[in-house]
Design an enzyme around this catalytic site. Structure first.
Site, PDB file in Angstrom:
ATOM      1  N   LYS A 130       0.427   6.678   1.335  1.00 49.75           N
ATOM      2  CA  LYS A 130       0.786   5.758   0.262  1.00 49.75           C
ATOM      3  C   LYS A 130       0.404   4.328   0.616  1.00 49.75           C
ATOM      4  O   LYS A 130      -0.247   3.626  -0.178  1.00 49.75           O
ATOM      5  CB  LYS A 130       2.287   5.843  -0.026  1.00 49.75           C
ATOM      6  CG  LYS A 130       2.787   4.801  -1.019  1.00 49.75           C
ATOM      7  CD  LYS A 130       4.300   4.824  -1.114  1.00 49.75           C
ATOM      8  CE  LYS A 130       4.820   3.624  -1.883  1.00 49.75           C
ATOM      9  NZ  LYS A 130       6.298   3.575  -1.897  1.00 49.75           N
ATOM     10  N   ASP A 149       4.769   6.433  -5.858  1.00 47.58           N
ATOM     11  CA  ASP A 149       6.108   6.016  -5.446  1.00 47.58           C
ATOM     12  C   ASP A 149       7.116   6.676  -6.371  1.00 47.58           C
ATOM     13  O   ASP A 149       6.792   7.608  -7.104  1.00 47.58           O
ATOM     14  CB  ASP A 149       6.232   4.486  -5.452  1.00 47.58           C
ATOM     15  CG  ASP A 149       6.309   3.913  -6.867  1.00 47.58           C
ATOM     16  OD1 ASP A 149       5.953   4.633  -7.842  1.00 47.58           O
ATOM     17  OD2 ASP A 149       6.734   2.764  -7.014  1.00 47.58           O
TER      18      ASP A 149
END
Length: 241
Positions: A130, A149
């Site tokens: 991420k 997210d």
């Protein structure tokens, strides 16, 4: 007529294109909310953003970056001092250790510069896929993957873009149906929409631009009353992470 996997994929791609078209229409100027001047600052800010709001990170980083302007400065930082500066972002001890170790590796292996490949980024302490995708997309404009997210996870489910339960699988689903040129903007746009309209506890479906195409998976609606026609929100000008 039996629908094949090819048919389902084609349908998913058509739906994804509709979603992207609306995101570009209503959120054309959304950018990363983490304030930064260079790839190193973005990397540090993204590490700090774990379990913390972007707004809080942006309150902490000005003093932090004045105190430690380079990777070499962070690499030599004393943990107690660094922990004090980032305390309000939460999990400050672990974050401080990761930041120091990360920057030590940057200095030792990359001349103090942030690498521009996912393979090298994820080798850094405290950096996962991420964070790597954030840095590559925002700092280097490289669409290697999609940032997933909590907001992107929630909206991917509600919009019917993915049924997966992990960030890694959701990312793979999105990469399979969303055009590559939309990958970087997609997460920022979905995050902004999730904050403005499609909130976790009380999504405002009555004023959502996706009302006509959204299957509202997991959204509880009173009775069986159909959703009202969508009323377009103001076009986004604020930044979103």
């Amino acid at each position: 007529m039996v629908r094949t996997s090819t048919d389902r994929l084609a349908e998913a791609k058509r739906h994804a294109r509709q979603v992207v078209k609306l995101l570009d229409r209503y959120y054309p100027a959304v950018e990363c909310a983490l304030e930064h001047d260079n790839p190193l600052q973005l990397l540090i800010s993204t590490i700090l953003s774990a379990q913390c709001t972007d707004a809080r990170v942006n309150m902490v980083t000005p003093a932090l970056f004045r105190r430690y302007p380079t990777a070499a400065d962070f690499a030599q930082a004393k943990l107690p001092e660094l922990e004090t500066l980032i305390h309000s972002t939460g999990f400050y001890r672990n974050k401080a250790k990761n930041i120091v170790a990360c920057c030590q590796q940057l200095v030792a292996q990359h001349g103090g510069q942030v690498p521009d490949t996912l393979e090298e980024l994820v080798k850094l302490p405290g950096v996962g896929r991420k964070t790597g995708n954030v840095v590559l997309g925002v700092a280097f404009h490289k669409a290697v993957g999609v940032v997933v997210d909590t907001h992107v996870t929630r909206l991917s489910h509600r919009l019917g873009l993915s049924r997966a339960n992990t960030a890694e699988k959701i990312e793979q689903d999105l990469m399979a149906i969303v055009p590559r040129e939309a990958w970087i903007a997609l997460s920022h746009q979905l995050i902004h929409h999730g904050r403005q309209i499609c909130q976790a506890r009380k999504p405002d479906c009555d004023h959502c631009p996706f009302a006509e195409i959204c299957p509202r998976i997991g959204v509880k609606t009173p009775g069986k009353k159909a959703a009202k026609p969508a009323k377009a929100p103001r076009r986004a000008r604020a930044k979103a992470s």
